[in-house]
Write an enzyme that holds these catalytic residues in place. Structure first.
Site, PDB file in Angstrom:
ATOM      1  N   ASP A  74      -4.414   1.651  -8.800  1.00 18.32           N
ATOM      2  CA  ASP A  74      -4.535   2.698  -8.189  1.00 18.32           C
ATOM      3  C   ASP A  74      -5.915   3.277  -8.144  1.00 18.32           C
ATOM      4  OD1 ASP A  74      -4.190   5.817  -7.273  1.00 18.32           O
ATOM      5  OD2 ASP A  74      -1.953   5.049  -7.377  1.00 18.32           O
TER       6      ASP A  74
ATOM      7  N   LYS B  46       5.831   1.794  -2.797  1.00 22.10           N
ATOM      8  CA  LYS B  46       6.610   2.624  -2.788  1.00 22.10           C
ATOM      9  C   LYS B  46       5.760   4.064  -2.308  1.00 22.10           C
ATOM     10  CE  LYS B  46       9.150   6.129  -5.431  1.00 22.10           C
ATOM     11  NZ  LYS B  46       8.172   7.239  -5.385  1.00 22.10           N
TER      12      LYS B  46
ATOM     13  N   HIS C   3       3.689   5.309   4.378  1.00 23.97           N
ATOM     14  CA  HIS C   3       4.035   6.378   5.357  1.00 23.97           C
ATOM     15  C   HIS C   3       2.711   7.142   5.367  1.00 23.97           C
ATOM     16  CE1 HIS C   3       5.801   9.651   2.400  1.00 23.97           C
ATOM     17  NE2 HIS C   3       4.731   9.125   1.685  1.00 23.97           N
TER      18      HIS C   3
END
Ligand SMILES: C[S@@+](CC[C@H](N)C(=O)[O-])C[C@H]1O[C@@H](n2cnc3c(N)ncnc32)[C@H](O)[C@@H]1O
Length: 363
Positions: free
Chosen positions: A229, A262, A266
């Site tokens: 991340d 996950k 989007h």
């Protein structure tokens, strides 16, 4: 002219129909009150208060006492609870002072340790501010290269989360809550076959504080999991999640058998998704050698998610919600186009009863 008159005639409605139309219009206009009443219930700690009373539920005076609401506000609490029982968040039996409020399967998810941070995240002030005024973004030339969120807040959501600890913490709390819940119910229960045959390492790209990876590692102890991340997210991650390895991801994904994405794609436009997926493809071996990408995201209109008005509405509401940051909720054919462009040869969708489906993507 004649055609116009005909059209007007067709639209002519009786007074009853007009009054019904007005009711329906006001119903839509006031829908936000449902969301805000839900947030008020969370802020006041109502789900926990009912939960701590056990299966018998709680009356209004018990809630007033337990939560520390000023006694003069009891009638207002009744009004708030009426909205929330009408919408099925809580249930009520009895009436007057004896009315007893209980948790439903929805509000059970709001008890501490559950999904409250996610619901609060839906209503995050800067996020709602951006959605509250879309006109400039839709019409202004200067806004064409910016997300709705940027137009309203002067920076992207990720920039705000990096520079403002309150936003960063709220975002991570929401994601952690969703991940704990989703992985348990999605990957380790209905989608167990998706992971049970995996042997090699798994890397969770954009895995936040590692809640997903920790849940996967605890359900499948043979899997070596790591999380990538942004630097500030990795730096703020708590240290307690086993031996999950955390790494800063900017440009490179380390080799792994499985890359997990996950609720990542989007957030991004098609061209960005293609870039991300190409990187993922570089990181995994061939399909025969066990390589795959697992995507957890909505597939709009997919067989199981198109059951009923709640799933249909939630899909399209989420799509506009995520439009705020230039994200998109995609239909099957839109996913396929991205997969093909990123160089993948095949994919399989495992439908679920929830908002998101599991997509296995093969090189
Ligand atoms: C919507 S959250 C999803 C988090 C997590 N996968 C989950 O479902 O709980 C998106 C994540 O992507 C991360 N992210 C954003 N830009 C990124 C980048 N360029 N590289 C890596 N991670 C990024 C954010 O910090 C955040 O943790």
């Amino acid at each position: 002219m004649a055609a116009l008159v005909q059209q007007e005639d067709k639209l002519a409605m009786s007074s009853d129909e007009l009054l019904e139309a007005q009711l329906e219009l006001y119903h839509h206009g006031l829908a936000f009150v449902k969301s805000l009443a839900l947030k008020a219930a969370i802020d006041l700690g109502i789900p926990d208060a009912i939960h701590s009373r056990g299966g018998g539920g709680a009356t209004l005076s018990e809630l007033v006492a337990d939560i520390g609401i000023h006694p003069t506000k009891l009638p207002n609490l009744r009004r708030l609870m009426r909205v929330l029982t009408t919408s099925g968040v809580f249930s009520v039996s009895g009436s007057g002072d004896a009315a007893c409020y209980k948790l439903t399967r929805v509000s059970r998810l709001l008890v501490s340790g559950g999904l409250s941070p996610m619901v609060v995240g839906f209503l995050y002030p800067q996020y709602v501010a951006a959605l509250s005024d879309m006109r400039e973004w839709f019409t202004d030339e200067r806004a064409t290269a910016m997300s709705l969120f940027e137009v309203a807040n002067g920076r992207t959501l990720w920039e705000l989360a990096a520079s403002d600890p309150t936003t960063g913490t709220a975002l991570q709390a929401a994601m952690d809550a969703d991940s704990r819940f989703t992985v348990k119910n999605l990957l380790t229960d209905c989608g167990a076959s998706v992971l049970s045959a995996v042997r090699g390492p798994l890397v969770d790209v954009g895995g936040g504080h590692g809640a997903t990876a920790a849940a996967v590692a605890s359900a499948f102890p043979h899997l070596k999991c790591s999380v990538l991340d942004l630097p500030h997210v990795v730096a703020s991650a708590p240290a307690h999640e086993g031996d999950i390895r955390r790494r800063r991801y900017v440009e490179y994904i380390p080799p792994a058998d499985v890359v997990l994405l996950k609720w990542i794609l989007h957030d991004w436009k098609d061209e960005d998704c293609v870039k991300i997926l190409r990187r993922c493809k570089e990181a995994i071996p061939s399909r025969d050698a066990g390589g795959k990408v697992i995507i957890i995201d909505a597939v709009v209109g997919s067989a199981s998610s198109s059951q009923g008005i709640i799933s249909k509405e939630t899909e399209v509401l989420f799509d506009v919600y995520i439009m705020n940051i230039d994200g998109i909720e995609r239909e099957d054919h839109e996913w396929k186009k991205i997969f093909v462009e990123a160089g993948f040869t095949d994919y399989k969708i495992t439908p679920t009863k929830g908002l998101r489906q599991i997509i296995e993507l093969y090189p």
